[in-house]
Design a protein around this motif. Sequence first.
Motif: not given
Lengths: 116, 112
Positions: B12, B14-15, B82-86, B110-112
Amino acid sequence: AQSVAQPEDQVNVAEGNPLTVKCTYSVSGNPYLFWYVQYPNRGLQFLLKYITGDNLVKGSYGFEAEFNKSQTSFHLKKPSALVSDSALYFCAVRDPLFSGNTPLVFGKGTRLSVIA
Amino acid sequence: DAGITQSPRHKVTETGTPVTLRCHQTENHRYMYWYRQDPGHGLRLIHYSYGVKDTDKGEVSDGYSVSRSKTEDFLLTLESATSSQTSVYFCATWDRVGEKLFFGSGTQLSVL
């Protein structure tokens, strides 16, 4: 460009019944075709492949697939489904005419649910 | 899974932070691949390698880089997550004798 289509997102079948998971492909030459299975929280496992030769290919866990060049299809089949066959199934293709080692192109997957 | 180890198994972050995923193989396979798996998209190729220091882009390479300094290791770096890379990231190697791909167990990112 090579591509694979799995027209069904979900297939439901009763335990003991035959199952079919469909796959069609598009390549410029004679294809290499593969089926992989993914169980929950696991990587993909190889089931079977078609390179050349007999159009009916037998693989792991009682699965088989039939290569049909005229219909550009490679459907996965099993005569009698088990609850343990429930998983995500991926069809993949590689065009050997490309130079080097062209990576496999995968379909979007079909979720198979076998109901007891 | 045929001697392919991915690390970490879960992460997990962060952006905006950089992230590196590692793939280690003991099969001495020349060709290695990074795929991402997303619902509705199946597996999509990010980058692949056909030898030490020889890499090429796949269909979804934007925002990712790779390095292969040794046959056994293939690193995937998200330069600024980025969140799109989750996604779930899979490493694979090509067995030239058996003519099939072997997959690692995957990394859930998970990218938060």
